[in-house]
Design a protein around this motif. Structure first.
Motif, PDB file in Angstrom:
ATOM      1  N   PRO A   1      -4.554  -3.006   1.765  1.00  0.00           N
ATOM      2  CA  PRO A   1      -3.612  -3.116   0.643  1.00  0.00           C
ATOM      3  C   PRO A   1      -2.359  -3.875   1.073  1.00  0.00           C
ATOM      4  O   PRO A   1      -1.933  -3.777   2.227  1.00  0.00           O
ATOM      5  N   PRO A   2      -1.760  -4.646   0.167  1.00  0.00           N
ATOM      6  CA  PRO A   2      -0.559  -5.410   0.533  1.00  0.00           C
ATOM      7  C   PRO A   2       0.600  -4.483   0.885  1.00  0.00           C
ATOM      8  O   PRO A   2       0.753  -3.407   0.297  1.00  0.00           O
ATOM      9  N   ALA A   3       1.405  -4.908   1.843  1.00  0.00           N
ATOM     10  CA  ALA A   3       2.564  -4.114   2.266  1.00  0.00           C
ATOM     11  C   ALA A   3       3.504  -3.885   1.086  1.00  0.00           C
ATOM     12  O   ALA A   3       3.847  -4.829   0.364  1.00  0.00           O
ATOM     13  N   ASP A   4       3.891  -2.618   0.886  1.00  0.00           N
ATOM     14  CA  ASP A   4       4.788  -2.231  -0.211  1.00  0.00           C
ATOM     15  C   ASP A   4       4.225  -2.610  -1.578  1.00  0.00           C
ATOM     16  O   ASP A   4       4.976  -2.759  -2.552  1.00  0.00           O
ATOM     17  N   GLY A   5       2.910  -2.782  -1.644  1.00  0.00           N
ATOM     18  CA  GLY A   5       2.272  -3.125  -2.915  1.00  0.00           C
ATOM     19  C   GLY A   5       2.000  -1.906  -3.765  1.00  0.00           C
ATOM     20  O   GLY A   5       2.460  -0.798  -3.472  1.00  0.00           O
ATOM     21  N   LEU A   6       1.255  -2.115  -4.821  1.00  0.00           N
ATOM     22  CA  LEU A   6       0.924  -1.053  -5.769  1.00  0.00           C
ATOM     23  C   LEU A   6      -0.590  -0.956  -5.888  1.00  0.00           C
ATOM     24  O   LEU A   6      -1.279  -1.983  -5.957  1.00  0.00           O
ATOM     25  N   ILE A   7      -1.104   0.270  -5.886  1.00  0.00           N
ATOM     26  CA  ILE A   7      -2.537   0.504  -6.055  1.00  0.00           C
ATOM     27  C   ILE A   7      -2.752   1.278  -7.345  1.00  0.00           C
ATOM     28  O   ILE A   7      -2.124   2.317  -7.567  1.00  0.00           O
ATOM     29  N   LEU A   8      -3.636   0.765  -8.191  1.00  0.00           N
ATOM     30  CA  LEU A   8      -4.044   1.483  -9.391  1.00  0.00           C
ATOM     31  C   LEU A   8      -5.502   1.881  -9.249  1.00  0.00           C
ATOM     32  O   LEU A   8      -6.337   1.058  -8.885  1.00  0.00           O
ATOM     33  N   ARG A   9      -5.791   3.141  -9.524  1.00  0.00           N
ATOM     34  CA  ARG A   9      -7.174   3.592  -9.594  1.00  0.00           C
ATOM     35  C   ARG A   9      -7.730   3.183 -10.953  1.00  0.00           C
ATOM     36  O   ARG A   9      -7.056   3.339 -11.979  1.00  0.00           O
ATOM     37  N   GLN A  10      -8.966   2.662 -10.965  1.00  0.00           N
ATOM     38  CA  GLN A  10      -9.559   2.231 -12.226  1.00  0.00           C
ATOM     39  C   GLN A  10     -10.851   2.970 -12.512  1.00  0.00           C
ATOM     40  O   GLN A  10     -11.647   3.245 -11.616  1.00  0.00           O
TER      41      GLN A  10
END
Length: 310
Positions: A104-113
């Motif tokens: 995952p990108p540093a300081d990024g956002l992850i959305l569960r789909q």
């Protein structure tokens, strides 16, 4: 303990919770699935042959909670030395995979789909069909671009193009799980955010809009989804992070392949749902869709995912 895993319609929430707590998901390999391995790569429980799973608790379902619990007990009976391994003892193929596996990108956002095929009957009632799980990633710059610089209640603005492009280009396979995707430019995607609250502590946004996406098998059209989108985004101004990021899209399908079964008298509908994911477990850091096959280099799928949405 590693588990060879693939997302399919027989995987329910209790299975996902169990995998998050006690297993490290690995990519499927071969015709069977549900192979359970130690950290040294030794088989604890072999894969089951590809077969009708019989539902989330079916006897042929490799991810049925009852089977996974039994495997956990079997794992606990192994000598302590076989239950753990140093990085030097990991199978070479695993180390090679991990070295290039997208992160995952540093300081990024992850959305569960959650992606679901839905059947609508003549009375308008919705009936659940196939369910697929995935994760959507955003870079720090991308999620920051969703925030207005000087928000005012009632203010409305068009979303940056990347979000519709990413959903429509990577996260809308519903008719078949391996479809190629083509986001329509006519009509053009139309996603807007409206400021509903702008206090010293919180920014609350409402998302609305629409987009159209064609699912393809090379040149064969699987179906065209006409999606209506709504969402609710909450941003903590003091912590500088989202506390809520819910997006739902429901799409009526036209031009659907007739060999995709739908009960008589019903129509095909696609459902897409996204929510915040903390990324605390290996499962929650699973790369989106095609990225699960690796290729995090400058010209690989990870590069394309963030730069083109295709």
């Amino acid at each position: 303990m590693g588990l060879q895993v693939v997302t399919f319609k027989g995987m329910n929430e209790s299975t996902i919770k169990l995998i998050n707590q006690d297993f490290v998901p690995l990519a499927i390999n071969g015709g069977g699935f549900g192979d359970v391995l130690t950290a040294r790569g030794e088989v604890v429980e072999p894969a089951l042959p590809w077969a009708d799973t019989g539902g989330p608790d079916g006897k042929n379902n490799p991810f049925a909670p009852k089977r996974l619990q039994a495997v956990l007990e079997k794992f606990k009976q192994l000598p302590a030395g076989k239950r753990v391994a140093s990085s030097n003892e990991l199978p070479a193929s695993w180390k090679e995979k991990f070295a290039t596996y997208p992160k995952p990108p540093a300081d990024g956002l992850i959305l569960r789909q959650y992606r679901r095929a839905i059947h609508r009957d003549a009375q308008g009632e919705l009936h659940r069909a196939a369910l697929y799980h995935d994760f959507l990633w955003m870079t720090k710059a991308e999620w920051q671009s969703l925030l207005p610089e000087q928000p005012r209640v009632g203010q409305s603005f068009t979303l940056p193009e990347f979000l519709a492009s990413r959903i429509g280009g990577q996260h809308a396979q519903v008719v078949t799980s391996a479809s190629e995707l083509r986001l329509s430019v006519t009509p053009k995607p139309n996603l807007k955010l409206m400021v509903e609250e702008a206090s010293a502590d919180q920014l609350r946004l409402r998302l609305e809009g629409s987009f159209e996406v064609t699912e393809l098998n090379t040149t064969l059209v699987n179906g065209i989804g006409h999606y209506q989108v709504c969402g609710c985004l909450h941003y903590d101004l003091k912590k500088k992070s989202f506390t809520r990021f819910d997006v739902a899209a429901l799409g009526e399908f036209t031009n659907r392949r007739q060999d995709v079964p739908v009960p008589d008298g019903r129509t095909f509908v696609g459902g897409l749902w996204f929510e915040l994911s903390p990324g605390d477990t290996p499962w929650e850091r699973t790369p989106p869709g095609k990225l699960s096959f690796g290729g995090g280099g400058p010209t690989g799928p990870l590069h394309n995912y963030f730069n083109t949405g295709q």
